[in-house]
Write a protein that holds these residues in place. Structure first.
Motif, PDB file in Angstrom:
ATOM      1  N   ALA A  96     -42.265 -19.053  55.653  1.00  0.00           N
ATOM      2  CA  ALA A  96     -43.277 -18.988  54.387  1.00  0.00           C
ATOM      3  C   ALA A  96     -43.156 -20.098  53.757  1.00  0.00           C
ATOM      4  CB  ALA A  96     -42.812 -17.923  53.521  1.00  0.00           C
ATOM      5  N   LEU A  97     -42.174 -20.931  53.832  1.00  0.00           N
ATOM      6  CA  LEU A  97     -42.118 -22.491  53.260  1.00  0.00           C
ATOM      7  C   LEU A  97     -43.409 -23.195  54.193  1.00  0.00           C
ATOM      8  CD1 LEU A  97     -38.454 -23.359  53.156  1.00  0.00           C
ATOM      9  CD2 LEU A  97     -40.009 -22.336  51.255  1.00  0.00           C
ATOM     10  N   ARG A  98     -44.356 -23.805  53.119  1.00  0.00           N
ATOM     11  CA  ARG A  98     -45.336 -24.815  53.696  1.00  0.00           C
ATOM     12  C   ARG A  98     -45.298 -26.104  53.287  1.00  0.00           C
ATOM     13  NH1 ARG A  98     -46.203 -21.576  56.859  1.00  0.00           N
ATOM     14  NH2 ARG A  98     -47.371 -19.683  56.688  1.00  0.00           N
ATOM     15  N   GLY A  99     -45.850 -26.663  54.266  1.00  0.00           N
ATOM     16  CA  GLY A  99     -45.877 -28.166  54.249  1.00  0.00           C
ATOM     17  C   GLY A  99     -46.125 -28.972  55.319  1.00  0.00           C
ATOM     18  N   PRO A 100     -46.256 -30.231  55.289  1.00  0.00           N
ATOM     19  CA  PRO A 100     -46.477 -30.987  56.487  1.00  0.00           C
ATOM     20  C   PRO A 100     -45.580 -30.837  57.404  1.00  0.00           C
ATOM     21  CG  PRO A 100     -46.369 -32.441  54.732  1.00  0.00           C
ATOM     22  CD  PRO A 100     -46.170 -31.039  54.156  1.00  0.00           C
ATOM     23  N   ALA A 101     -45.672 -30.839  58.973  1.00  0.00           N
ATOM     24  CA  ALA A 101     -44.548 -30.460  59.788  1.00  0.00           C
ATOM     25  C   ALA A 101     -43.401 -31.219  59.618  1.00  0.00           C
ATOM     26  CB  ALA A 101     -45.429 -30.420  61.361  1.00  0.00           C
ATOM     27  N   THR A 102     -43.420 -32.455  59.467  1.00  0.00           N
ATOM     28  CA  THR A 102     -42.291 -33.356  59.609  1.00  0.00           C
ATOM     29  C   THR A 102     -41.374 -33.096  58.499  1.00  0.00           C
ATOM     30  OG1 THR A 102     -43.619 -34.949  58.677  1.00  0.00           O
ATOM     31  CG2 THR A 102     -43.323 -35.066  60.889  1.00  0.00           C
ATOM     32  N   GLU A 103     -42.168 -32.866  57.402  1.00  0.00           N
ATOM     33  CA  GLU A 103     -41.396 -32.611  56.191  1.00  0.00           C
ATOM     34  C   GLU A 103     -40.603 -31.230  56.166  1.00  0.00           C
ATOM     35  OE1 GLU A 103     -42.977 -33.016  52.218  1.00  0.00           O
ATOM     36  OE2 GLU A 103     -44.079 -34.941  52.699  1.00  0.00           O
ATOM     37  N   LEU A 104     -41.577 -30.540  56.571  1.00  0.00           N
ATOM     38  CA  LEU A 104     -40.831 -29.025  56.717  1.00  0.00           C
ATOM     39  C   LEU A 104     -39.517 -28.834  57.806  1.00  0.00           C
ATOM     40  CD1 LEU A 104     -41.908 -26.169  55.920  1.00  0.00           C
ATOM     41  CD2 LEU A 104     -42.911 -25.638  57.929  1.00  0.00           C
TER      42      LEU A 104
END
Lengths: 562, 106
Positions: free
Chosen positions: A373-381
């Protein structure tokens, strides 16, 4: 960078702010001014106030708050929500607040002047309570009140020098300026320690960050660190620890599901391992994890659930439907829910919250539902997840992560990325066949232990979760009704075979009885024959004997006649 | 360190407070200049209080003093402040929003 082992370490004044003292290895430089800069609303004043309050209450260092913006009563009201009693501290003589009001319209200037008044007031306040700490918030306001910037600069330089001479640990706050750290370039004067606070908005989500720009004569964490301001005050989180030096835990943690424990070689997961439970929605991830939580709580272990999609109450209610009483664990204090929408905070803030809650609650088992469920840019995620895992691992806490599989059959990049970080991976899958769906479970991996490679059918009922061996046979792998039908078919077949056997057995018994009878008759005939034979033989012998006698009589008679 | 002139007419009466920092030449110049200006313009209808902020830092805090020397006009309201070494009478009067003697006569 000077070698800390050789030179005398710089004396430091602890701020008492969680995390900040860690990343600066002890706090702010003692007896020197430090500059905190950042744009409006990034927490400068709160940081400074916390520094003073902690100094007064924890470290026995009274402090002076010289406010150029807020009045003393506003200041007290603003931080009262954090449990800071400024008025009380003032009454105890541990804190002095001086509001310096500067408004351009009020002061005309003619000829030379200096800011001796400010020095005197600061000195007076410092002496009145024996202050060791000082906050000047925000001193750049002076530039709005006086027209001669060169004079102000000279005076500020003198002021900072004066603070140093007096051995006061000071925080000076400054507004973020264009192209430089502060509007008036205060960083030129305060050169010992500069901390930059930032309030960044990505995708409409704000994350507070902090960076120690410079710290003369001391090592310090150089990264940007997220920090939190909430009812518990400020916490800074040095969450970029990338070390892999945690101890390999060996104890076992039982899942509370007999069938699942039985699938694992040692009979449970290793304590301190990260367990990924993946599956599309409705496969029972949360309930599987909740069962483990329930089992842990019943053993008296502390559990913390981070819920990103449901409220704690909802999870507890749903868990009650499979016979788990999570509410009771909440009440007994063993279980805590931390529910928040993923979009409420940025990744960093979530991370920071998790960090803080872990340290506060000190759980044995953590459930994160779901990490997908955590969302964010792929690299940051990816980085954030890695850090969450590290965070939990380094504390030796067992963690259950649930994740939604976006794709039903293929392993998506996301899962692959996460799963390689996990010690164990339980995959839940809905099998669709014959117009029905059946929940199934695999243990894909479990590091350092043998485990069953076979599918299990996964049943949830009011009695809890039960695993059933799926049908594996000539007809393939069957689950659900198909399994039941196949089982019934096999049972019927077996019964038929059994009956057939019985019939044949009966026949054989019958035949054998017949043979026995025949054997009996034959034996009787044989006996009769033997009797006959014996009689005949006896007859023969008798006759032969009689003949002999007769012959002898004849001979005898013949001799007599001679 | 105050000096008043006996004159009951309070409506037209001026009250000043001059803050100086010690006995630096600048402070002494300011005190001298303010006295001269007061005598020249408000003779007999003013009070002048001179505060050395080194001696009475609490008064500096009370009146919110940052710069020194600084002259406060306390009465009549509104309060006005002029900072500097206070040598230019015209600018001081303008800063205190007081019509100078020359203007008043006009």
């Amino acid at each position: 960078m000077p070698d800390q082992r050789v030179t005398q370490p710089l004396p430091k004044a602890p701020t008492g702010i969680e995390g900040f003292d860690d990343l600066t290895f002890g706090g702010l430089p003692a007896g020197r001014p430090s500059l905190f800069c950042g744009s409006a609303g990034c927490g400068k004043t709160l940081f400074a106030t916390t520094f003073l309050v902690n100094g007064a209450t924890r470290y026995g260092e009274p402090g002076v708050f010289m406010s150029f913006e807020e009045r003393a009563e506003d200041l007290a009201a603003n931080v009262a929500s954090l449990g800071f009693d400024l008025d009380g501290l003032v009454a105890q003589g541990k804190l002095a607040i001086d509001h310096v009001r500067v408004e351009r319209s009020e002061i005309e200037e003619t000829g030379e002047y200096d800011l001796e008044g400010l020095f005197i007031r600061l000195g007076f306040a410092v002496d009145s309570i024996g202050a060791k700490r000082v906050v000047l918030d925000t001193i750049e306001t002076l530039f709005a009140g006086f027209t001669d910037p060169s004079l102000l600069r000279a005076e500020l330089r003198r002021l900072f020098g004066w603070i140093k001479d007096r051995g006061l640990t000071a925080i000076i706050t400054g507004e973020r300026g264009e192209g430089q750290l502060t509007r008036q370039g205060l960083e030129e004067y305060v050169s010992d320690c500069v901390v930059l606070l930032d309030n960044r908005v990505d995708d409409q989500i704000t994350t507070r960050r902090l960076r120690v720009v410079k710290y003369r004569g001391s090592a310090h964490g150089t990264n940007e660190f997220p920090f939190l301001i909430d009812h518990a005050g400020i916490s800074v989180l040095p969450v970029t620890s990338a070390e892999l030096d945690y101890a390999g835990p060996t104890g076992l943690i039982f899942t509370g599901i007999d069938g699942l424990d039985a699938m694992l070689g040692p009979g449970g997961f290793y304590r301190g391992s990260s367990i990924l439970v993946s599956g599309t929605s409705g496969t029972g991830k949360t309930m599987l994890a909740a069962s483990m939580v329930d089992a842990a709580c019943r053993r008296g272990e502390r559990c913390l659930i981070f819920a990103f999609e449901e409220s704690g109450g909802q999870i507890a209610r749903n868990a009650a439907s499979i016979g788990l009483d999570l509410d009771a664990h909440s009440k007994s204090g063993l279980l805590r829910f931390e529910a928040a929408r993923p979009s409420l905070y940025g990744l960093e803030t979530h991370l920071a919250r998790i960090h803080r809650d872990l340290d506060q609650f000190r759980p044995d088992l953590v459930m994160i539902d779901p990490i997908s469920a955590l969302r964010g840019p792929a690299t940051e995620l990816q980085a954030a997840l890695l850090r969450i895992i590290d965070l939990i691992k380094t504390r030796g806490i067992t963690a259950i992560f649930t994740t939604l599989r976006s794709d039903g059959s293929l392993i998506t990049d996301h899962d692959l990325g996460v799963s390689s970080l996990m010690d164990a991976w339980v995959k839940l899958q809905n099998m669709e066949a014959n117009g029905e769906r059946t929940r199934t479970l695999y243990v894909i991996k479990a590091r350092g232990m043998s485990h069953s490679n076979q599918i299990r059918e996964f049943l949830m009922s009011s009695g809890g979760i039960r695993l059933i061996d799926a049908y594996i046979g000539t007809a393939g792998v069957l689950t659900g009704t198909a399994r039941i039908v196949q089982e019934a078919r096999e049972q019927a077949e077996a019964q038929r075979r059994q009956q057939e056997n019985k019939r044949r057995l009966r026949e054989v018994v019958r035949r054998r009885a017949a043979l026995d009878r025949q054997l009996e008759e034959l034996r009787a005939s044989l006996e009769a024959a033997e009797d006959e034979e014996a009689r005949l033989r006896a007859d023969d012998e008798w006759r032969m004997a009689a003949d002999e006698v007769e012959r002898r009589e004849l001979i005898a008679r013949r001799r007599a006649a001679e | 360190m105050s000096r008043s002139v006996d004159r009951p007419d309070t409506a037209d009466r001026y009250r000043f407070r001059l803050f100086v920092a010690g006995t630096a030449p600048r402070s002494l110049r300011a005190v001298e200049s303010v006295r001269r200006i007061c005598e020249a313009h408000f003779a007999g209808r003013y009070e002048l209080e001179i505060v050395d902020i080194y001696q009475q830092p609490d008064l500096a805090a009370r009146d919110g003093i940052v710069a020194a020397p600084i002259l406060l006009k306390i009465a009549p309201q509104p309060e006005r402040r002029v900072a500097g070494d206070l040598l230019d009478a015209e600018r001081i009067l303008r800063g205190l929003n007081i019509p100078s003697a020359a203007e008043a006569e006009r």
